[in-house]
Enzyme design. Sequence first.
Site, PDB file in Angstrom:
ATOM      1  N   ARG A 346       0.810  -1.217   0.000  1.00  0.00           N
ATOM      2  CA  ARG A 346       0.000   0.000   0.000  1.00  0.00           C
ATOM      3  C   ARG A 346       0.846   1.271   0.000  1.00  0.00           C
ATOM      4  O   ARG A 346       0.328   2.349  -0.294  1.00  0.00           O
ATOM      5  CB  ARG A 346      -0.938   0.013   1.210  1.00  0.00           C
ATOM      6  CG  ARG A 346      -2.069  -1.004   1.121  1.00  0.00           C
ATOM      7  CD  ARG A 346      -2.992  -0.908   2.312  1.00  0.00           C
ATOM      8  NE  ARG A 346      -3.519   0.431   2.539  1.00  0.00           N
ATOM      9  CZ  ARG A 346      -4.544   0.978   1.892  1.00  0.00           C
ATOM     10  NH1 ARG A 346      -5.175   0.282   0.940  1.00  0.00           N
ATOM     11  NH2 ARG A 346      -4.964   2.194   2.188  1.00  0.00           N
ATOM     12  N   GLU A 361      -0.930   9.167   3.538  1.00  0.00           N
ATOM     13  CA  GLU A 361      -1.192  10.305   4.416  1.00  0.00           C
ATOM     14  C   GLU A 361       0.049  11.194   4.521  1.00  0.00           C
ATOM     15  O   GLU A 361       1.121  10.853   4.029  1.00  0.00           O
ATOM     16  CB  GLU A 361      -1.639   9.800   5.785  1.00  0.00           C
ATOM     17  CG  GLU A 361      -2.968   9.062   5.712  1.00  0.00           C
ATOM     18  CD  GLU A 361      -3.340   8.328   6.976  1.00  0.00           C
ATOM     19  OE1 GLU A 361      -4.528   8.013   7.128  1.00  0.00           O
ATOM     20  OE2 GLU A 361      -2.450   8.068   7.799  1.00  0.00           O
ATOM     21  N   PHE A 367      -0.471   6.532  11.111  1.00  0.00           N
ATOM     22  CA  PHE A 367      -1.190   5.390  10.556  1.00  0.00           C
ATOM     23  C   PHE A 367      -0.557   4.879   9.274  1.00  0.00           C
ATOM     24  O   PHE A 367      -0.029   3.769   9.247  1.00  0.00           O
ATOM     25  CB  PHE A 367      -2.665   5.760  10.346  1.00  0.00           C
ATOM     26  CG  PHE A 367      -3.411   5.908  11.627  1.00  0.00           C
ATOM     27  CD1 PHE A 367      -4.068   4.837  12.200  1.00  0.00           C
ATOM     28  CD2 PHE A 367      -3.421   7.117  12.312  1.00  0.00           C
ATOM     29  CE1 PHE A 367      -4.745   4.950  13.408  1.00  0.00           C
ATOM     30  CE2 PHE A 367      -4.089   7.255  13.527  1.00  0.00           C
ATOM     31  CZ  PHE A 367      -4.748   6.173  14.079  1.00  0.00           C
ATOM     32  N   GLU A 368      -0.562   5.644   8.222  1.00  0.00           N
ATOM     33  CA  GLU A 368      -0.108   5.101   6.945  1.00  0.00           C
ATOM     34  C   GLU A 368       0.510   6.221   6.115  1.00  0.00           C
ATOM     35  O   GLU A 368      -0.197   7.027   5.531  1.00  0.00           O
ATOM     36  CB  GLU A 368      -1.289   4.463   6.208  1.00  0.00           C
ATOM     37  CG  GLU A 368      -0.890   3.609   5.025  1.00  0.00           C
ATOM     38  CD  GLU A 368      -2.080   2.878   4.440  1.00  0.00           C
ATOM     39  OE1 GLU A 368      -2.032   1.650   4.357  1.00  0.00           O
ATOM     40  OE2 GLU A 368      -3.066   3.559   4.069  1.00  0.00           O
ATOM     41  N   GLN A 369       1.823   6.269   6.087  1.00  0.00           N
ATOM     42  CA  GLN A 369       2.507   7.227   5.236  1.00  0.00           C
ATOM     43  C   GLN A 369       3.558   6.509   4.414  1.00  0.00           C
ATOM     44  O   GLN A 369       4.174   5.541   4.873  1.00  0.00           O
ATOM     45  CB  GLN A 369       3.141   8.362   6.044  1.00  0.00           C
ATOM     46  CG  GLN A 369       4.168   7.925   7.061  1.00  0.00           C
ATOM     47  CD  GLN A 369       4.962   9.096   7.608  1.00  0.00           C
ATOM     48  OE1 GLN A 369       5.694   9.752   6.890  1.00  0.00           O
ATOM     49  NE2 GLN A 369       4.791   9.365   8.891  1.00  0.00           N
TER      50      GLN A 369
END
Length: 519
Positions: A346, A361, A367-369
Amino acid sequence: MPLVKNPILPGFNPDPSILRVGKDYYIATSTFEWYPGVQIHHSTDLANWTLLTRPLTRQSQLDMRGDPDSCGVWAPCLTHDGDKFWLVYTDVKRKDGSFKDAHNYIAWADKIDGGEWSDPVYVNSSGFDPSLFHDPDSGKKYFVNMLWDHRRRPLLFAGIAVQEWNAKTRKLVGERKNVYQGTDLQLAEAPHVYKRNGWYYMLIAEGGTGYEHACTFARSKDIWGPYETHPDKYIVTSKDHPRAALQRAGHGDIVETEDGRTYLVHLTGRPTTQARRCVLGRETAIQECYWGEDDWLYVKNGPVPSLWVDLPGKRDESKYWEEKRYTFEDGLHRDFQWLRTPETERIFNVKDGKLTLTGREAIGSWFEQALVARRQEHFSYDAETVIDFSPTDERQFAGLTAYYCRYNFFYLTVTAHSDGQRELLIMSSEASWPIGNLNTPYVPYVQIPNEGKVKLALTIRGNQLQFYYAVLGSGDEELKKMGPVFDASIVSDECGGHQQHGSFTGAFVAGEERAGCLC
């Protein structure tokens, strides 16, 4: 034996747990919010170390999305019982405030590398930094951990507890007993237990993770205590010696060589600037020890840690100073990590010799970078990267960052104005530390052509950081300065956005991308 200079694992490599199996030595260190979890280095001579593996590689073992900065994997303990390798670790979901969500797990493997580590077994959430002791005489295994009591203020640390762990049922059994409360330095944590000459020895960390840190030693004739404290209390510490080269010395573990010599590894920090900022984070050092006639362990020339130590091997300094050029024909190099997520597809992929980031992000997300980074291991270095990125939206970013955490970073990014014109700007949280508000643009933006690859670079010389850029294919490809000289010491433990003893990682240099719109 040759003299070797500390640290043996430079850069962000804290909380060492050391193990010897035959002729091979292994050190496991904390990785906190960086994925994959736990770094294990290998050596045959205690002087030259190679990153061997990071065993927590899949979602069933570790998922840190949402873990705040300096949470995640704390203080792994690596042991071997003659049959299997055992790994104990904590996944911290919250650390600030009175309550801590610190979940403890045990995993195991037949081979430390080349084999698959098991899915972890949950043990408890009663504290953090536990260890697993394999009693060589009884064959029993004991889970040794600090206790966290949220009711006891201001200290909250309630002592060191021992409880038997059954490897067949994979559960704690029997009574849990609080066996040792440490010394007046307080904050007793990170216990390791050893057995020698009929004594059970306990090594713990005290004094927090800052400049009062120490390794405290105790012993008992019974695993359940009572434990008496070493006559010197602390076998290694820099707390009373502010001019020592190695500061913040504590959180250690002990190993014996094949010929019976004893060494202690411990975390340390090398502060720079008058503000005593550790830009390389907490590193791993080693000390030579000896057993006295009183059956107590002493650090040679201690308790202040030595910068130079006699080791069985001589370090190859050329490998430490060599230039690193990374290509992606064979996948992502082991030096690199990313933040929190096990779902790597991802945020990035490696294909056809290229590393492609998939924007998620913003930089600083918990969370999700899409950020892929390697540790800073030197006080001065140069970093360059070439990016192929054509943003059309002012919310889209991709660039090069000197990164510590969401509160402290410097970010040179390719983005676009709202009219679609591509431009460069610098984002930084420097001026607002420790609040962490983003200053953007920190310096005036620079327009660049909408087409063409861009080379981004930075240099760090001690506490000075300078960005550079060049548009490739433009006919003028010489690197140009971008922005002022920044204070690189901001990217450090002491400026990590937390209270004292609250920031635990180290500086990275990274490529990062934000999508701006994922619709």
